[in-house]
Write an enzyme that holds these catalytic residues in place. Structure first.
Site, PDB file in Angstrom:
ATOM      1  CE  LYS A  13       7.813  22.966  -5.314  1.00  0.00           C
ATOM      2  NZ  LYS A  13       8.475  23.932  -4.400  1.00  0.00           N
ATOM      3  NE  ARG A  88      13.597  21.541 -10.929  1.00  0.00           N
ATOM      4  CZ  ARG A  88      13.359  21.665  -9.645  1.00  0.00           C
ATOM      5  NH1 ARG A  88      13.016  22.857  -9.173  1.00  0.00           N
ATOM      6  NH2 ARG A  88      13.447  20.646  -8.825  1.00  0.00           N
ATOM      7  NE  ARG A 127      14.197  22.983   6.871  1.00  0.00           N
ATOM      8  CZ  ARG A 127      14.024  22.476   5.656  1.00  0.00           C
ATOM      9  NH1 ARG A 127      12.964  21.735   5.387  1.00  0.00           N
ATOM     10  NH2 ARG A 127      14.903  22.713   4.706  1.00  0.00           N
ATOM     11  NE  ARG A 159      19.742  20.660   5.841  1.00  0.00           N
ATOM     12  CZ  ARG A 159      18.986  19.960   4.986  1.00  0.00           C
ATOM     13  NH1 ARG A 159      19.023  18.650   5.001  1.00  0.00           N
ATOM     14  NH2 ARG A 159      18.192  20.586   4.137  1.00  0.00           N
ATOM     15  NE  ARG A 170      16.486  26.405  -1.616  1.00  0.00           N
ATOM     16  CZ  ARG A 170      15.851  25.617  -0.737  1.00  0.00           C
ATOM     17  NH1 ARG A 170      16.151  25.697   0.551  1.00  0.00           N
ATOM     18  NH2 ARG A 170      14.923  24.780  -1.144  1.00  0.00           N
TER      19      ARG A 170
END
Length: 216
Positions: A13, A88, A127, A159, A170
Site C-alpha cells: 500500500k 481502518r 525480509r 526483525r 497481523r
C-alpha cells in the site's frame, strides 16, 4: 479524484500510494504522516495525541478523525486526495462518509490491493535487515544465501515483526477489523480490486488502468 487505498499488510500500500498519488497529481494522506505533522508542528491535536503515545496508549478515534478532518480541509486536498491507512474499520468509514458529505463531496473509488496470505508471508518473512546500515534485503528477491549485507558487510537479522507467527497474527487482525471495510465499500458500489502480485511497476499499471474510467 477522491480515493481510499485498502489491503492487507504486505500488499504494498505505501509504495503504490506514492506512485498512484503522483500519477494523479493528488496528495497522499496517511495517518502516520498526519500524526507526525501534528506532533512536530505542536498543534493542539498533536499535543493531545502525544500524551497518549507517551503513555503507550492508542490514540482515540476522535483525535485521529479530527486530524483527518483538518488535513482534508487543507487547500491541496480540495480537488482530490488518496487516503492510506484511514479508514481502518466500518465505523471510521461511516464517519468519513458523513465528513465528506459536510464538505459537499464523496469518495470516487476505493481501491483494494488483493494478495493472498501466503504471498504476504513470503514477502514479509523473507525480509532481512542489516544491523549496521539498516538496509533491507530479501532472501528470495535479492537471492541472499548468506547473512551478510552486500552494501556494508554488516550482519543481517530478521526483525520480530517479520517473523511468520507475527505476520499471520497481523493478517488475522486485518481480517477481523479491516476486511469488513471491503464489504462495506462493495455495498456502496465504489470498490475496485486490483491484483497486487508481481513487480511493483506492473501493479501500478494495473491500478492506473482500474482508475482510468474515473479520471476522464
Amino acid at each position: 479524484m477522491r480515493l481510499v487505498l485498502v489491503g492487507p499488510p504486505g500488499a504494498g500500500k505505501g509504495t503504490q500510494a506514492q506512485f498512484i498519488a503522483s500519477n494523479l497529481s493528488i496528495p497522499k494522506i496517511s495517518t502516520g504522516d498526519i500524526f507526525r505533522a501534528n506532533v512536530s508542528g505542536g498543534t493542539e491535536l498533536g499535543k493531545l495525541a502525544k500524551e497518549y503515545m507517551d503513555r503507550g496508549d492508542l490514540v482515540p478515534d476522535e483525535v485521529t478523525i479530527a486530524m483527518v478532518r483538518d488535513r482534508l480541509s487543507e487547500s491541496d486536498a480540495q480537488d482530490g486526495f488518496l487516503l492510506d491507512g484511514f479508514p481502518r474499520n466500518v465505523p471510521q468509514a461511516e464517519i468519513l462518509k458523513k465528513m465528506l458529505e459536510e464538505f459537499g463531496v464523496a469518495l470516487d473509488i476505493v481501491l483494494e490491493l488483493v494478495v493472498d496470505d501466503e504471498e504476504v508471508v513470503r514477502r514479509l518473512a523473507g525480509r532481512r535487515t542489516c544491523s549496521q546500515c539498516g538496509r533491507i534485503w530479501h532472501v528470495d528477491f535479492d537471492d541472499k544465501k548468506d547473512d551478510v549485507c552486500d552494501a556494508c558487510g554488516g550482519r543481517l537479522y530478521q526483525r520480530d515483526d517479520d517473523k511468520e507467527e507475527t505476520i499471520r497474527h497481523r493478517l488475522e487482525v486485518y481480517q477481523e477489523q479491516t476486511a469488513p471495510l471491503v464489504s462495506f465499500y462493495a455495498q456502496e458500489r465504489i470498490l475496485v480490486g486490483v491484483d497486487a502480485t508481481g513487480p511493483v511497476e506492473e501493479v501500478t499499471q494495473r491500478a492506473m488502468e482500474a482508475l482510468s474510467p474515473y479520471t476522464d
